[in-house]
Scaffold this motif. Structure first.
Motif, short mmCIF file in Angstrom:
data_model
loop_
_atom_site.label_atom_id
_atom_site.label_comp_id
_atom_site.label_asym_id
_atom_site.label_seq_id
_atom_site.Cartn_x
_atom_site.Cartn_y
_atom_site.Cartn_z
N VAL A 54 132.99 50.03 79.28
CA VAL A 54 133.37 51.26 78.58
C VAL A 54 134.32 52.05 79.48
N ASP A 55 134.91 53.08 78.92
CA ASP A 55 135.71 53.98 79.73
C ASP A 55 135.00 55.32 79.77
N PHE A 56 134.22 55.52 80.82
CA PHE A 56 133.51 56.80 80.99
C PHE A 56 134.22 57.67 82.03
N ASN A 57 135.49 57.47 82.18
CA ASN A 57 136.26 58.23 83.16
C ASN A 57 136.55 59.62 82.61
N VAL A 58 135.50 60.42 82.46
CA VAL A 58 135.61 61.74 81.82
C VAL A 58 135.93 62.82 82.86
N PRO A 59 136.60 63.88 82.44
CA PRO A 59 136.87 64.97 83.39
C PRO A 59 135.62 65.80 83.68
N LEU A 60 135.49 66.26 84.92
CA LEU A 60 134.35 67.08 85.33
C LEU A 60 134.85 68.42 85.88
N ASP A 61 134.00 69.45 85.81
CA ASP A 61 134.37 70.70 86.49
C ASP A 61 133.82 70.65 87.92
N LYS A 62 133.94 71.74 88.65
CA LYS A 62 133.55 71.74 90.08
C LYS A 62 132.05 71.52 90.26
N GLN A 63 131.28 71.89 89.24
CA GLN A 63 129.82 71.68 89.33
C GLN A 63 129.43 70.31 88.77
N TYR A 64 130.41 69.45 88.55
CA TYR A 64 130.19 68.10 88.02
C TYR A 64 129.64 68.10 86.59
N HIS A 65 130.01 69.09 85.82
CA HIS A 65 129.66 69.09 84.40
C HIS A 65 130.84 68.49 83.63
N ILE A 66 130.52 67.70 82.61
CA ILE A 66 131.57 67.06 81.81
C ILE A 66 132.30 68.12 80.99
N GLU A 71 122.73 62.04 82.07
CA GLU A 71 121.96 62.96 81.23
C GLU A 71 122.66 63.16 79.88
N HIS A 72 123.96 63.31 79.92
CA HIS A 72 124.71 63.54 78.67
C HIS A 72 124.64 62.31 77.76
N LEU A 73 124.75 61.15 78.37
CA LEU A 73 124.68 59.91 77.58
C LEU A 73 123.30 59.78 76.93
N GLN A 108 121.40 62.26 76.06
CA GLN A 108 121.35 63.20 74.92
C GLN A 108 122.07 62.64 73.71
N LEU A 109 123.24 62.06 73.95
CA LEU A 109 124.05 61.56 72.83
C LEU A 109 123.40 60.37 72.14
N THR A 110 122.72 59.52 72.91
CA THR A 110 122.13 58.32 72.31
C THR A 110 120.68 58.55 71.88
N GLY A 111 120.09 59.64 72.39
CA GLY A 111 118.68 59.90 72.09
C GLY A 111 117.76 58.90 72.79
N ARG A 112 118.24 58.26 73.84
CA ARG A 112 117.44 57.28 74.57
C ARG A 112 117.47 57.59 76.06
N ASN A 113 116.44 57.09 76.73
CA ASN A 113 116.41 57.18 78.17
C ASN A 113 117.52 56.27 78.73
N VAL A 114 118.29 56.76 79.70
CA VAL A 114 119.34 55.92 80.28
C VAL A 114 118.97 55.61 81.73
N LEU A 115 118.83 54.33 82.03
CA LEU A 115 118.51 53.91 83.39
C LEU A 115 119.79 53.82 84.19
N PHE A 116 119.68 53.95 85.51
CA PHE A 116 120.88 53.95 86.34
C PHE A 116 120.69 53.01 87.53
N ALA A 117 121.69 52.16 87.79
CA ALA A 117 121.64 51.28 88.97
C ALA A 117 122.61 51.81 90.02
N GLU A 118 122.14 51.96 91.24
CA GLU A 118 122.91 52.56 92.34
C GLU A 118 124.15 51.78 92.71
N ASP A 119 124.25 50.55 92.24
CA ASP A 119 125.41 49.73 92.55
C ASP A 119 125.67 48.86 91.31
N CYS A 120 126.93 48.43 91.14
CA CYS A 120 127.21 47.62 89.95
C CYS A 120 126.98 46.13 90.20
#
Ligand code: AMP
Length: 401
Positions: free
Chosen positions: A14-26, A80-82, A84-96
């Motif tokens: 996917v392309d999740f290269n979204v812009p962030l503000d200084k507090q890292y909010h999308i 967190e935003h993803l 909310q948008l999907t209504g599912r828990n999103v797991l995260f891996a520290e490395d790809c």
């Protein structure tokens, strides 16, 4: 998408290269939203989704000590935003790749989402490294590319990874399918008249696309700073307008090619000219081929707007890239607005198919609130331009071959 995703692990670029503000909010989540149909479809079919994306340029923007600025460039900012948008828990891996990714992918259950850390934390990504791509591929059963905006890059996660899946286990996501289908409506089977509108700053950036489009279109509308290189090439005076003196021959050649093919080229006969590159500058209307010393063309003039709009309204297919003037400054946004309105009108009232591609023209129609009145607004600036130039995108080719 002809796959049975049930019980399968699906690696989606996917392309999740979204812009962030200084507090890292999308600050703009469009790119995440665009990926949702594919994600939801896999989940509804009881597949598991493994998402990978690049995020900024972490290797170029390292900390002073040379280390990667993980805090700034981590895709964790999106979790967190993803969710909310999907209504599912999103797991995260520290490395790809490596154990973090492998363990998380192995434990993943149907209906779950795993987001991998920024692929660009590894230099192998942009090098298109085979071994790195193979490690990414080892995480899943099926690979889908849904990152149209990155499909013109032969990077590991956008292109090379697909080599490690057989044809029946790789494909495009919905966004990618939509982008390709809409581009084909301009390139492969356009309803005529077909009109291309090109604007923006530099001829040098657009010469390849101009060269290709002149072989396809009925009308070629040229606005923006680019137009003044054409006026100078024809012997006009252009004052302080942005002109690329080393591109005058290219401009002349293009005009000759258009004439030989019977393509109607519309240049802005008049311009809004300003005495400085500033919002507060004095401005007036002048003929574009006779701009006074000390003044520069910053927008298309009223006569040009009318002529361009008339050609646009009569068109059945319209492709637009690049603003008509310095639209970021309100006094010089009128030309771009007039063209956006004409494209919207042709689409809504005359049944034209309209496609807008490329960052600044997309920003302009969004800013003007007209995006919903355009047939298709592309998410991929560079990728759409390369498609229009006639290139085969590596991320597309590897799946179609
Ligand atoms: P591009 O990225 O090539 O599409 O160029 C977009 C940029 O071109 C925008 O930032 C516009 O402000 C700029 N631009 C358009 N028309 C002019 C002009 N007449 N003079 C200077 N800059 C312009």
């Amino acid at each position: 998408m002809q796959f049975d995703f049930s019980g399968k692990k699906v690696l989606v670029r996917v392309d999740f290269n979204v812009p962030l503000d200084k507090q890292y909010h999308i600050t703009d989540d469009t790119r995440i939203r665009e990926a949702l149909p594919t994600i939801q479809h896999i989940l509804e079919q009881s597949g598991a989704v493994i998402l990978m994306s690049h995020f900024g340029r972490p290797l170029e923007k390292r900390k002073e000590d040379g280390s990667i600025n993980v805090e700034k460039f981590t895709l964790r900012h999106v979790v967190e935003h993803l969710s909310q948008l999907t209504g599912r828990n999103v797991l995260f891996a520290e490395d790809c790749i490596g154990p973090a990714a492998q363990n998380a992918a192995a434990a993943l259950q149907p209906g779950e989402i795993l987001l991998l850390e920024n692929t660009r934390f590894h230099e192998e990504e942009e090098k298109g490294d085979e071994a790195f791509a193979q490690q990414l591929a080892s995480l899943a059963d099926i690979y889908l590319n849904d990152a149209f905006g990155s499909a013109h890059r032969a990077h590991a996660s956008t292109t090379i990874v697909a080599k490690y899946f057989p044809p029946e286990r790789k494909g495009f996501g919905f966004l990618m399918e939509k982008e390709l289908k809409n581009a084909a409506q301009v390139l492969d089977h356009p309803k005529r008249p077909l009109t291309a509108i090109l604007g923006g700053a530099k001829v040098s950036d657009k010469i390849k696309i101009l060269d290709r489009l002149v072989e396809l279109v009925d009308n070629l509308i040229i606005g923006g700073a680019m137009a003044y290189t054409f006026f100078k090439a024809q012997g006009g005076t252009t004052g302080n307008s942005l002109v690329e003196d080393d591109k005058l021959d290219l401009a002349r050649n293009l005009l000759e090619k258009a004439q030989a093919r019977g393509v109607r080229v519309l240049l802005p006969t008049d311009s809004i000219v300003a005495d400085a590159f500033a919002e507060t500058a004095n401005h007036r209307v002048e003929p574009s081929h006779q701009i006074s010393d000390g003044w520069m063309g910053v927008d298309i003039g009223p006569e040009a707007r009318q002529a361009f709009a008339q050609a646009i309204i009569q068109s059945k297919t319209i492709f637009w890239n690049g603003p008509m003037g310095v639209f970021e400054m309100e006094p010089f946004a009128g030309g771009t607005r007039a063209i956006a309105e004409a494209v919207a009108q042709a689409t809504q009232h005359n049944g034209a198919f309209s496609l807008i591609g490329g960052g600044d023209s997309v920003a302009a129609v969004s800013q003007m609130g007209l995006a919903s009145q355009i047939s298709f607004v592309s998410t991929g600036g560079g990728a759409m331009l390369e498609l229009m130039e006639g290139k085969v995108l590596p991320g597309v080719k590897v799946i179609q071959d």
